[in-house]
Structures are given as C-alpha cells and as structure tokens.
Motif scaffolding. Sequence first.
Motif, PDB file in Angstrom:
ATOM      1  N   UNK A  43       0.830  -1.199   0.000  1.00 21.05           N
ATOM      2  CA  UNK A  43       0.000   0.000   0.000  1.00 21.05           C
ATOM      3  C   UNK A  43       0.868   1.255   0.000  1.00 21.05           C
ATOM      4  N   UNK A  44       1.989   1.214   0.704  1.00 19.81           N
ATOM      5  CA  UNK A  44       2.918   2.351   0.678  1.00 19.81           C
ATOM      6  C   UNK A  44       3.669   2.396  -0.650  1.00 19.81           C
ATOM      7  N   UNK A  45       4.030   1.237  -1.180  1.00 19.79           N
ATOM      8  CA  UNK A  45       4.778   1.188  -2.448  1.00 19.79           C
ATOM      9  C   UNK A  45       3.962   1.737  -3.606  1.00 19.79           C
ATOM     10  N   UNK A  46       2.648   1.764  -3.463  1.00 22.13           N
ATOM     11  CA  UNK A  46       1.813   2.336  -4.526  1.00 22.13           C
ATOM     12  C   UNK A  46       2.071   3.828  -4.698  1.00 22.13           C
ATOM     13  N   UNK A  47       2.720   4.460  -3.710  1.00 21.29           N
ATOM     14  CA  UNK A  47       3.008   5.892  -3.770  1.00 21.29           C
ATOM     15  C   UNK A  47       4.459   6.166  -4.167  1.00 21.29           C
ATOM     16  N   UNK A  48       5.134   5.168  -4.688  1.00 22.05           N
ATOM     17  CA  UNK A  48       6.474   5.402  -5.232  1.00 22.05           C
ATOM     18  C   UNK A  48       6.385   6.303  -6.456  1.00 22.05           C
ATOM     19  N   UNK A  49       7.344   7.188  -6.588  1.00 25.08           N
ATOM     20  CA  UNK A  49       7.362   8.144  -7.697  1.00 25.08           C
ATOM     21  C   UNK A  49       8.353   7.677  -8.744  1.00 25.08           C
ATOM     22  N   UNK A  50       7.890   7.630  -9.977  1.00 25.79           N
ATOM     23  CA  UNK A  50       8.774   7.315 -11.094  1.00 25.79           C
ATOM     24  C   UNK A  50       9.438   8.610 -11.557  1.00 25.79           C
ATOM     25  N   UNK A  51      10.765   8.726 -11.461  1.00 21.96           N
ATOM     26  CA  UNK A  51      11.423   9.984 -11.858  1.00 21.96           C
ATOM     27  C   UNK A  51      11.152  10.379 -13.301  1.00 21.96           C
ATOM     28  N   UNK A  52      10.887   9.401 -14.166  1.00 21.83           N
ATOM     29  CA  UNK A  52      10.612   9.729 -15.564  1.00 21.83           C
ATOM     30  C   UNK A  52       9.283  10.444 -15.744  1.00 21.83           C
ATOM     31  N   UNK A  53       8.394  10.325 -14.752  1.00 20.45           N
ATOM     32  CA  UNK A  53       7.098  11.001 -14.839  1.00 20.45           C
ATOM     33  C   UNK A  53       7.166  12.439 -14.359  1.00 20.45           C
ATOM     34  N   UNK A  54       8.285  12.831 -13.775  1.00 17.09           N
ATOM     35  CA  UNK A  54       8.439  14.194 -13.254  1.00 17.09           C
ATOM     36  C   UNK A  54       9.126  15.055 -14.313  1.00 17.09           C
ATOM     37  N   UNK A  55       8.509  16.160 -14.643  1.00 16.79           N
ATOM     38  CA  UNK A  55       9.040  17.047 -15.681  1.00 16.79           C
ATOM     39  C   UNK A  55       9.869  18.195 -15.124  1.00 16.79           C
ATOM     40  N   UNK A  56       9.968  18.277 -13.802  1.00 20.72           N
ATOM     41  CA  UNK A  56      10.688  19.383 -13.166  1.00 20.72           C
ATOM     42  C   UNK A  56      12.120  18.961 -12.881  1.00 20.72           C
ATOM     43  N   UNK A  57      13.065  19.806 -13.246  1.00 12.95           N
ATOM     44  CA  UNK A  57      14.483  19.560 -12.957  1.00 12.95           C
ATOM     45  C   UNK A  57      15.060  20.816 -12.304  1.00 12.95           C
ATOM     46  N   UNK A  58      16.344  20.742 -11.963  1.00 13.80           N
ATOM     47  CA  UNK A  58      16.982  21.905 -11.347  1.00 13.80           C
ATOM     48  C   UNK A  58      16.962  23.099 -12.285  1.00 13.80           C
ATOM     49  N   UNK A  59      16.972  22.869 -13.595  1.00 13.54           N
ATOM     50  CA  UNK A  59      16.978  23.984 -14.556  1.00 13.54           C
ATOM     51  C   UNK A  59      15.666  24.755 -14.544  1.00 13.54           C
ATOM     52  N   UNK A  60      14.614  24.151 -14.018  1.00 11.82           N
ATOM     53  CA  UNK A  60      13.306  24.815 -13.990  1.00 11.82           C
ATOM     54  C   UNK A  60      13.090  25.638 -12.723  1.00 11.82           C
ATOM     55  N   UNK A  61      14.107  25.740 -11.883  1.00 10.51           N
ATOM     56  CA  UNK A  61      14.018  26.506 -10.642  1.00 10.51           C
ATOM     57  C   UNK A  61      15.006  27.663 -10.726  1.00 10.51           C
ATOM     58  N   UNK A  62      14.501  28.873 -10.643  1.00 12.90           N
ATOM     59  CA  UNK A  62      15.341  30.065 -10.760  1.00 12.90           C
ATOM     60  C   UNK A  62      15.427  30.789  -9.425  1.00 12.90           C
ATOM     61  N   UNK A  63      16.564  31.426  -9.199  1.00 13.79           N
ATOM     62  CA  UNK A  63      16.733  32.253  -8.013  1.00 13.79           C
ATOM     63  C   UNK A  63      17.109  31.507  -6.755  1.00 13.79           C
ATOM     64  N   UNK A  64      17.287  30.188  -6.835  1.00 14.41           N
ATOM     65  CA  UNK A  64      17.609  29.397  -5.638  1.00 14.41           C
ATOM     66  C   UNK A  64      18.862  28.553  -5.868  1.00 14.41           C
ATOM     67  N   UNK A  65      19.789  29.067  -6.629  1.00  9.76           N
ATOM     68  CA  UNK A  65      20.979  28.285  -6.976  1.00  9.76           C
ATOM     69  C   UNK A  65      21.809  27.944  -5.743  1.00  9.76           C
ATOM     70  N   UNK A  66      21.945  28.890  -4.803  1.00 13.35           N
ATOM     71  CA  UNK A  66      22.717  28.607  -3.592  1.00 13.35           C
ATOM     72  C   UNK A  66      22.092  27.511  -2.753  1.00 13.35           C
ATOM     73  N   UNK A  67      20.774  27.562  -2.585  1.00 13.43           N
ATOM     74  CA  UNK A  67      20.086  26.537  -1.802  1.00 13.43           C
ATOM     75  C   UNK A  67      20.163  25.182  -2.500  1.00 13.43           C
ATOM     76  N   UNK A  68      20.042  25.174  -3.820  1.00 12.59           N
ATOM     77  CA  UNK A  68      20.101  23.913  -4.571  1.00 12.59           C
ATOM     78  C   UNK A  68      21.484  23.282  -4.438  1.00 12.59           C
TER      79      UNK A  68
END
Length: 377
Positions: free
Chosen positions: A76-101
Amino acid sequence: MSDLPFTRTEIVSLVVRLTLVSAVTFWSIKWLLNQVDPTSKSKKKARKVAEEQLRRLGPHNNQVVPVATLTDYEMMIAAHLVNPNDIKVSWRDIAGLSGLIDELRETVILPIQRRDLFLDSHLTSPPKGVLLHGPPGCGKTLIAKATAREAGTYFINLDLSILTDKWYGESQKLAAAVFTLAVKLQPCIIFIDEIDSFLRARNSNDHEATAMMKAQFMSLWDGLITDPNCTVIIMGATNRPQDLDRAILRRMPATFHVSMPDVAQREQIIRLILDNEPIADDVDIEVIAKSTNGFSGSDLRELCRNAAVYRIRDFLREEIQQINSQAAREKNSPEEERFQEALRPITMEDLKYSFSKMRESKIQCGSLNISQRIDLD
C-alpha cells in the motif's frame, strides 16, 4: 464379531477425503476472512498499482526489489512510489535558488550517489531528515520534485491520508510499513508535504490513535531499534515550522529556508517563465522585478500567465468582429494560419494590467502590505 482391519484401498480413500476436506476448509476460511477484512479491496488495488510501479522503476543500483517478500501494508505504501521519468521538473526549472540547490545537493544527494567518498567518517553520512520551510509559493514542492528526479534513488511521496484508518491498529501498521519498505528499498527518500498537519506538536488533546501513530513514527525514524547505517531520508515541507513537534525538529537537522525572492531572484524567475514565450520589445523585465516586491515565485508565474491570456482574449474579440463583418466571411485562409498570424506577443501593457489586478487582489486578501504597493511607470 471382530472388526476387520482396513484395506489399503480404504486407507487411501480416507486420506484423500481428509485432504480434500482440509483443503476446502482452509480455502473457505481464508475466503471468509478476506470477505470480513474491510481493507481487502484496497490492499488488492494497492498491490496491483505497486507491482506495476516497481516494474516501471526497475532495479536501482543493481538492486532488485523482491516483490513477493513485501507485505500488504508495504504494498500500500509502495503504490506511492514516484517514477522519476514522470516528473518534468528539474533543477533547470528553478530560478533564483541556486545557492540553496547547491547546498541541498552537497548535503543530501551527494552522500547517497557517492557513498565511497563518505565512508571514512560517520560525520559525513547523509542526514536522517531534511526540512524545507518558508512562505507559500516559493518553490519548496518544486525543489522536492527536482530532488526526486535528480537523486536517482527510490522516492516515496507519502500521502498522509493512507496512514489514517478507522480500524484500530491499522494506522500503526501502515506507519511501520513506511519504514520497513524504505529500508528494503534503501537508499530511499520519503517526502511528506505539509508535514505540520501530521507531526505537529503533541498535546493532551491528541486522539489516542494519533498519538500512538506519531510515537511509532518517530521511534522507527530515529530510535533504539533504528539501524544507524540505513540510508533512509525523510524530507518534509511546511509553511509553519513553529507548529512542528520539537522531537521532529531534532530529527531534521538539515533545514533549508526558502524565503520570498528578492529583486535579483524575481528577475531570474520572470526571465525563466518568459523564456520560450513571445514577448514584445517594450517588455522591461527589470522594471517588473523591482515593482513586484512581496510576490512569490508562484505569484510571478500567475502574473505572466494572466498577461499571456490577455493577448488571446484580444485575438478572440477581434475574431468575433471579423466574423460579424462581410470581409471575414469571404476569407478562405485556414483558421490555424489566421490564429498564428493574428496572435500578438505579450506586451508591457499586458504585464502592467496583470500586475495591477493581482496587487489589488493580494491587498484585499491581506497577503500584501500597502507599503509594498509600487506602481509601474
């Protein structure tokens, strides 16, 4: 008259009948228990989803997850595993937070991906907990999504609704399954969004089941029975870190404050949002960044989205006027070609109008101070 001994045929027949009766009884009782179990349907559904998700994820670090060894609660918990290929957000899509990243990479991701560099000292092991806190709309969830994509490990997006069950004892079993599954999948990251809604400060008014679940969660997270060498990281995001229990804050030594963007960060965010959009030559991003004091990254995206919608609205109005005229009815050009030709770029006037509407809305809602009102020239 003496009893005759059983023949071989009678003994075999008796054994066969006893075997059949035992088998029928066993399967009947099992079927009956499954029918009585109120969570059987949800467990079957979760098992099917978990098996498909694990199949899609495949082995990580040459490690194959033995699906047959997972319990129903772990599935039941494994059903909430995230497939990284389904995520379209990467570090390049985040601006202004380079130091925190960069700090997040060095603190959390690097010790997992390059464990060979951190084996000589227990001080260089990855933290057991990571807390992202700050005002709403500043990129905490985006950072978590990018982490799931870039980490290269199993990532569990823990939905807290599955940990709450009306049947006594089920919540504790599900809370324990979170960690037993994560240990089998390690290295693994467990992400809890709005963690303050679940692990807030304990008090005497807590329900018995909730208090027991919190206690078990913390015990398995970092307690006497927790393996100090296991690579399981819990990442939480919240807007209200002051509401978290002090024992939870102790278990999350790596804290990252995602603050409201300043002028330079707002300019980077706006440039990233408008990067692939058609904009007019009169658009001055620097002026917009200076004027949007008190706007979060989410607000800036909504500002640009509204400005982009205005040009479509103007095109539709012009199109209706053309349709009502005789000249428009005599045109033979395809609609898609006319759409592409007539749709104008985003202008500075669109951004000004969008800004004024959002500013007044935020002031009325109390999320923007009057002192932060700066008019666009």
